[in-house]
Design a protein around this motif. Structure first.
Motif, mmCIF file in Angstrom:
data_model
loop_
_atom_site.group_PDB
_atom_site.id
_atom_site.type_symbol
_atom_site.label_atom_id
_atom_site.label_comp_id
_atom_site.label_asym_id
_atom_site.label_seq_id
_atom_site.Cartn_x
_atom_site.Cartn_y
_atom_site.Cartn_z
ATOM 1 N N LYS A 1 40.266 1.241 86.022
ATOM 2 C CA LYS A 1 39.965 2.563 85.153
ATOM 3 C C LYS A 1 41.292 3.523 85.246
ATOM 4 N N VAL A 2 41.324 3.991 84.045
ATOM 5 C CA VAL A 2 42.381 4.959 83.857
ATOM 6 C C VAL A 2 41.943 6.093 83.014
ATOM 7 N N THR A 3 42.205 7.364 83.489
ATOM 8 C CA THR A 3 41.910 8.438 82.884
ATOM 9 C C THR A 3 43.321 9.125 82.300
ATOM 10 N N VAL A 4 43.397 9.478 80.962
ATOM 11 C CA VAL A 4 44.340 10.197 80.453
ATOM 12 C C VAL A 4 44.073 11.447 79.803
ATOM 13 N N THR A 5 44.625 12.594 80.397
ATOM 14 C CA THR A 5 44.345 13.949 79.813
ATOM 15 C C THR A 5 45.650 14.434 79.171
ATOM 16 N N VAL A 6 45.273 14.605 78.022
ATOM 17 C CA VAL A 6 46.590 15.194 77.054
ATOM 18 C C VAL A 6 46.146 16.695 76.440
ATOM 19 N N MET A 7 47.255 17.121 76.619
ATOM 20 C CA MET A 7 47.471 18.516 75.945
ATOM 21 C C MET A 7 47.726 18.297 74.402
ATOM 22 N N ALA A 8 46.790 18.696 73.502
ATOM 23 C CA ALA A 8 46.827 18.884 72.139
ATOM 24 C C ALA A 8 45.728 19.674 71.451
ATOM 25 N N GLU A 9 46.378 20.196 70.461
ATOM 26 C CA GLU A 9 45.794 21.208 69.491
ATOM 27 C C GLU A 9 44.600 20.423 68.770
ATOM 28 N N GLU A 10 44.596 19.325 68.281
ATOM 29 C CA GLU A 10 43.429 18.715 67.508
ATOM 30 C C GLU A 10 43.109 17.348 68.364
ATOM 31 N N GLN A 11 42.042 17.181 68.139
ATOM 32 C CA GLN A 11 41.269 15.982 68.794
ATOM 33 C C GLN A 11 40.841 14.986 67.583
ATOM 34 N N SER A 12 41.510 13.726 67.774
ATOM 35 C CA SER A 12 40.992 12.706 66.799
ATOM 36 C C SER A 12 40.765 11.180 67.742
ATOM 37 N N THR A 13 40.024 10.475 66.974
ATOM 38 C CA THR A 13 39.810 9.177 67.386
ATOM 39 C C THR A 13 40.961 8.263 67.381
ATOM 40 N N ALA A 14 41.661 8.747 66.288
ATOM 41 C CA ALA A 14 42.874 7.885 65.817
ATOM 42 C C ALA A 14 43.931 7.965 66.867
ATOM 43 N N LYS A 15 44.218 9.137 67.543
ATOM 44 C CA LYS A 15 45.125 9.528 68.425
ATOM 45 C C LYS A 15 44.531 8.974 69.757
ATOM 46 N N ALA A 16 43.253 9.132 70.004
ATOM 47 C CA ALA A 16 42.630 8.706 71.325
ATOM 48 C C ALA A 16 43.058 7.107 71.291
ATOM 49 N N ASP A 17 42.883 6.473 70.117
ATOM 50 C CA ASP A 17 42.874 4.963 70.056
ATOM 51 C C ASP A 17 44.335 4.534 70.335
ATOM 52 N N GLU A 18 45.228 5.448 69.874
ATOM 53 C CA GLU A 18 46.812 5.175 70.157
ATOM 54 C C GLU A 18 46.978 5.189 71.369
ATOM 55 N N ILE A 19 46.726 6.125 72.386
ATOM 56 C CA ILE A 19 46.842 6.338 73.734
ATOM 57 C C ILE A 19 45.996 5.077 74.468
ATOM 58 N N VAL A 20 44.942 4.818 73.857
ATOM 59 C CA VAL A 20 44.289 3.665 74.633
ATOM 60 C C VAL A 20 45.001 2.567 74.572
ATOM 61 N N TYR A 21 45.646 1.974 73.329
ATOM 62 C CA TYR A 21 46.138 0.944 73.234
ATOM 63 C C TYR A 21 47.640 1.199 73.878
ATOM 64 N N LEU A 22 48.339 2.031 73.955
ATOM 65 C CA LEU A 22 49.496 2.198 74.721
ATOM 66 C C LEU A 22 49.396 1.949 76.340
#
Length: 185
Positions: free
Chosen positions: A144-165
């Motif tokens: 299990k990995v939890t990634v907390t990111v500082m970002a102005e906007e939230q999007s599922t595309a960006k979250a998917d990019e992080i999950v893929y990485l």
């Protein structure tokens, strides 16, 4: 018998690695935090010269410029403290006479896995930051990995990019959770 330069170089390198490994096992109080090398936004001090006080004397004033992600730094410190306590317990177990060789070996393997986990988390944080985020905090616990990111906007595309990485860097990861925190400038 002729000794090749490569062999001498390899043996020198191997002995250096062995000496450094023994040093870190014997003296665990001095820990290396690789994140501090790559962190631009940690606590910085700026000195301003030429400020005059009430008596007209010049003095130096030091300002602290804190990181916009002080929450992330606190989380990193908390995790680092927990792991250093665990590492200290395991090191004491290794040095103790009351444990068997098998138990000491297990403790050593656990220390090794802690070091690897810290390394993977630091690498993932740098990779997530390279995607254009000001700061990121990665916490891996087994699969299990939890990634907390500082970002102005939230999007599922960006979250998917992080999950893929994360899944490409950490094989065997089954659950990746991405959280977005608002920038606090």
């Amino acid at each position: 018998m002729r000794v090749r330069r490569r062999t001498v170089w390899f043996m020198t390198l191997l002995s250096l690695v062995a000496v450094i490994s023994v040093y870190y096992l014997v003296d665990p109080a001095k820990q290396f935090n690789g994140l501090t090398i790559f962190s631009d936004d940690t606590l910085q001090e700026t000195s301003i010269m030429g400020v005059t006080d009430q008596d007209g004397a010049k003095q130096s004033v030091t300002q602290e410029v804190s990181s916009p992600s002080h929450l992330f730094e606190e989380l990193r410190m908390q995790v680092s403290d927990e792991r250093s306590q665990r590492r200290e317990q395991l090191t004491q177990k290794i040095g103790s006479e009351e444990f068997t060789a098998e138990e000491k070996s297990e403790a050593y393997n656990e220390i090794d896995s802690l070091i690897k986990q810290e390394s993977v988390e630091a690498t993932l944080e740098m990779l997530v930051k390279s995607l254009g985020y000001p700061d990121a905090f990665v916490r891996a616990e087994g699969a299990k990995v939890t990634v907390t990111v500082m970002a102005e906007e939230q999007s599922t595309a960006k979250a998917d990019e992080i999950v893929y990485l994360v899944k490409t860097e950490m094989e065997g990861t089954k659950d990746v959770k991405v959280e977005f925190k608002a920038n606090s400038y």
